[in-house]
Design a protein around this motif. Structure first.
Motif, PDB file in Angstrom:
ATOM      1  N   ASP A 270       0.843  -1.243   0.041  1.00 20.60           N
ATOM      2  CA  ASP A 270      -0.073   0.164  -0.022  1.00 20.60           C
ATOM      3  C   ASP A 270       0.968   1.164   0.143  1.00 20.60           C
ATOM      4  N   VAL A 271       0.918   1.698  -1.252  1.00 19.89           N
ATOM      5  CA  VAL A 271       1.968   3.121  -1.454  1.00 19.89           C
ATOM      6  C   VAL A 271       1.016   4.132  -1.770  1.00 19.89           C
ATOM      7  N   ARG A 272       1.246   5.342  -1.061  1.00 20.36           N
ATOM      8  CA  ARG A 272       0.364   6.417  -1.761  1.00 20.36           C
ATOM      9  C   ARG A 272       1.089   7.294  -2.351  1.00 20.36           C
ATOM     10  N   ALA A 273       2.245   7.607  -2.457  1.00 18.92           N
ATOM     11  CA  ALA A 273       2.851   8.482  -3.149  1.00 18.92           C
ATOM     12  C   ALA A 273       4.432   7.803  -3.849  1.00 18.92           C
ATOM     13  N   VAL A 274       4.599   8.278  -4.845  1.00 15.19           N
ATOM     14  CA  VAL A 274       5.750   7.753  -5.690  1.00 15.19           C
ATOM     15  C   VAL A 274       6.207   9.033  -6.711  1.00 15.19           C
ATOM     16  N   ALA A 275       7.337   9.449  -6.567  1.00 15.79           N
ATOM     17  CA  ALA A 275       8.167  10.374  -7.219  1.00 15.79           C
ATOM     18  C   ALA A 275       9.109   9.846  -8.277  1.00 15.79           C
ATOM     19  N   LEU A 276       9.649  10.690  -9.037  1.00 12.91           N
ATOM     20  CA  LEU A 276      10.689  10.209 -10.183  1.00 12.91           C
ATOM     21  C   LEU A 276      11.734  11.222 -10.070  1.00 12.91           C
ATOM     22  N   ALA A 277      12.866  10.870  -9.983  1.00 15.46           N
ATOM     23  CA  ALA A 277      14.142  11.741 -10.011  1.00 15.46           C
ATOM     24  C   ALA A 277      15.246  11.196 -10.996  1.00 15.46           C
ATOM     25  N   GLY A 278      16.046  12.319 -11.555  1.00 14.50           N
ATOM     26  CA  GLY A 278      17.010  11.842 -12.392  1.00 14.50           C
ATOM     27  C   GLY A 278      17.676  12.866 -12.863  1.00 14.50           C
ATOM     28  N   GLU A 279      18.835  12.571 -13.810  1.00 15.82           N
ATOM     29  CA  GLU A 279      19.970  13.566 -14.111  1.00 15.82           C
ATOM     30  C   GLU A 279      19.427  14.572 -15.159  1.00 15.82           C
ATOM     31  N   TRP A 280      18.174  14.568 -15.690  1.00 17.38           N
ATOM     32  CA  TRP A 280      17.698  15.356 -16.474  1.00 17.38           C
ATOM     33  C   TRP A 280      17.181  16.709 -15.758  1.00 17.38           C
ATOM     34  N   ASN A 281      17.029  16.786 -14.614  1.00 14.47           N
ATOM     35  CA  ASN A 281      16.572  17.794 -13.609  1.00 14.47           C
ATOM     36  C   ASN A 281      17.382  17.965 -12.261  1.00 14.47           C
ATOM     37  N   ASP A 282      18.614  17.471 -12.329  1.00 14.29           N
ATOM     38  CA  ASP A 282      19.341  17.626 -11.124  1.00 14.29           C
ATOM     39  C   ASP A 282      18.975  16.798 -10.089  1.00 14.29           C
ATOM     40  N   TRP A 283      18.122  15.562 -10.155  1.00 10.00           N
ATOM     41  CA  TRP A 283      17.645  14.688  -9.332  1.00 10.00           C
ATOM     42  C   TRP A 283      16.631  15.549  -8.225  1.00 10.00           C
ATOM     43  N   GLN A 284      15.907  16.305  -8.837  1.00 11.29           N
ATOM     44  CA  GLN A 284      14.931  16.828  -8.024  1.00 11.29           C
ATOM     45  C   GLN A 284      13.751  16.016  -8.273  1.00 11.29           C
ATOM     46  N   SER A 285      12.988  15.662  -7.228  1.00  8.29           N
ATOM     47  CA  SER A 285      11.793  14.662  -7.282  1.00  8.29           C
ATOM     48  C   SER A 285      10.543  15.222  -8.002  1.00  8.29           C
ATOM     49  N   GLU A 286       9.954  14.485  -8.789  1.00 14.97           N
ATOM     50  CA  GLU A 286       8.630  14.955  -9.600  1.00 14.97           C
ATOM     51  C   GLU A 286       7.499  14.074  -9.153  1.00 14.97           C
ATOM     52  N   GLU A 287       6.320  14.475  -8.447  1.00 20.39           N
ATOM     53  CA  GLU A 287       5.629  13.562  -8.253  1.00 20.39           C
ATOM     54  C   GLU A 287       4.833  12.716  -9.480  1.00 20.39           C
ATOM     55  N   MET A 288       4.668  11.468  -9.190  1.00 26.37           N
ATOM     56  CA  MET A 288       3.986  10.795 -10.240  1.00 26.37           C
ATOM     57  C   MET A 288       2.462  10.680 -10.005  1.00 26.37           C
ATOM     58  N   HIS A 289       1.819  10.301 -11.054  1.00 29.51           N
ATOM     59  CA  HIS A 289       0.231  10.271 -10.848  1.00 29.51           C
ATOM     60  C   HIS A 289      -0.206   8.896 -10.783  1.00 29.51           C
ATOM     61  N   ARG A 290      -1.213   8.474  -9.782  1.00 28.70           N
ATOM     62  CA  ARG A 290      -1.377   7.048  -9.766  1.00 28.70           C
ATOM     63  C   ARG A 290      -2.725   6.611 -10.555  1.00 28.70           C
ATOM     64  N   LYS A 291      -2.575   5.392 -11.202  1.00 23.78           N
ATOM     65  CA  LYS A 291      -3.535   4.792 -11.744  1.00 23.78           C
ATOM     66  C   LYS A 291      -4.451   3.929 -10.977  1.00 23.78           C
ATOM     67  N   LYS A 292      -5.514   3.682 -11.491  1.00 23.32           N
ATOM     68  CA  LYS A 292      -6.618   2.818 -10.855  1.00 23.32           C
ATOM     69  C   LYS A 292      -6.049   1.720 -10.285  1.00 23.32           C
ATOM     70  N   ASP A 293      -5.109   0.814 -11.151  1.00 23.46           N
ATOM     71  CA  ASP A 293      -4.555  -0.391 -10.755  1.00 23.46           C
ATOM     72  C   ASP A 293      -3.475  -0.425  -9.649  1.00 23.46           C
ATOM     73  N   GLY A 294      -3.166   0.931  -9.150  1.00 26.61           N
ATOM     74  CA  GLY A 294      -2.188   1.220  -8.013  1.00 26.61           C
ATOM     75  C   GLY A 294      -0.774   1.478  -8.855  1.00 26.61           C
ATOM     76  N   ALA A 295      -0.611   1.378 -10.158  1.00 27.23           N
ATOM     77  CA  ALA A 295       0.549   1.727 -10.720  1.00 27.23           C
ATOM     78  C   ALA A 295       0.670   3.260 -10.661  1.00 27.23           C
ATOM     79  N   PHE A 296       1.933   3.925 -10.844  1.00 30.78           N
ATOM     80  CA  PHE A 296       2.261   5.386 -10.889  1.00 30.78           C
ATOM     81  C   PHE A 296       2.959   5.344 -12.239  1.00 30.78           C
ATOM     82  N   TYR A 297       2.444   6.751 -12.847  1.00 36.62           N
ATOM     83  CA  TYR A 297       3.123   7.233 -14.298  1.00 36.62           C
ATOM     84  C   TYR A 297       3.620   8.419 -14.254  1.00 36.62           C
TER      85      TYR A 297
END
Length: 99
Positions: free
Chosen positions: A22-49
């Motif tokens: 049961d995870v409520r929040a997932v973010a994405l971070a990477g080299e393209w933005n100097d590792w600043q986290s960007e919130e991901m959106h949740r799908k109905k199936d529990g995946a984040f995108y």
């Protein structure tokens, strides 16, 4: 999981991550933005995108961040060592041509 759709000198990249439990929040971070986290959106199936537009011709390291504190690699991409003694996911956009 990532999917890549090249358009000219850039590509639309779709990141999808389905965490365990049961995870409520997932973010994405990477080299393209100097590792600043960007919130991901949740799908109905529990995946984040998250959909991003990135430059072709290079590779990018990235990670998912579970609930603000657990950094996780994408299980479907290669892992490369980082300076902190662990690994990052590697997304390869080098050598991809427009389709």
């Amino acid at each position: 999981m990532i999917t890549i759709n090249p358009k000219g000198v850039k590509a639309w990249v779709n990141f999808t991550f389905k965490p365990q439990g049961d995870v409520r929040a997932v973010a994405l971070a990477g080299e393209w933005n100097d590792w600043q986290s960007e919130e991901m959106h949740r799908k109905k199936d529990g995946a984040f995108y998250k959909r991003k537009q990135l430059l072709l011709g290079r590779n990018y390291e990235f990670k998912y961040i579970i609930e603000g504190n657990e950094w996780i690699n994408d299980p479907d991409t290669p892992a490369v060592p980082n300076p902190y003694g662990s690994h990052n996911s590697l997304m390869k956009l080098e050598g991809i041509k427009e389709i």
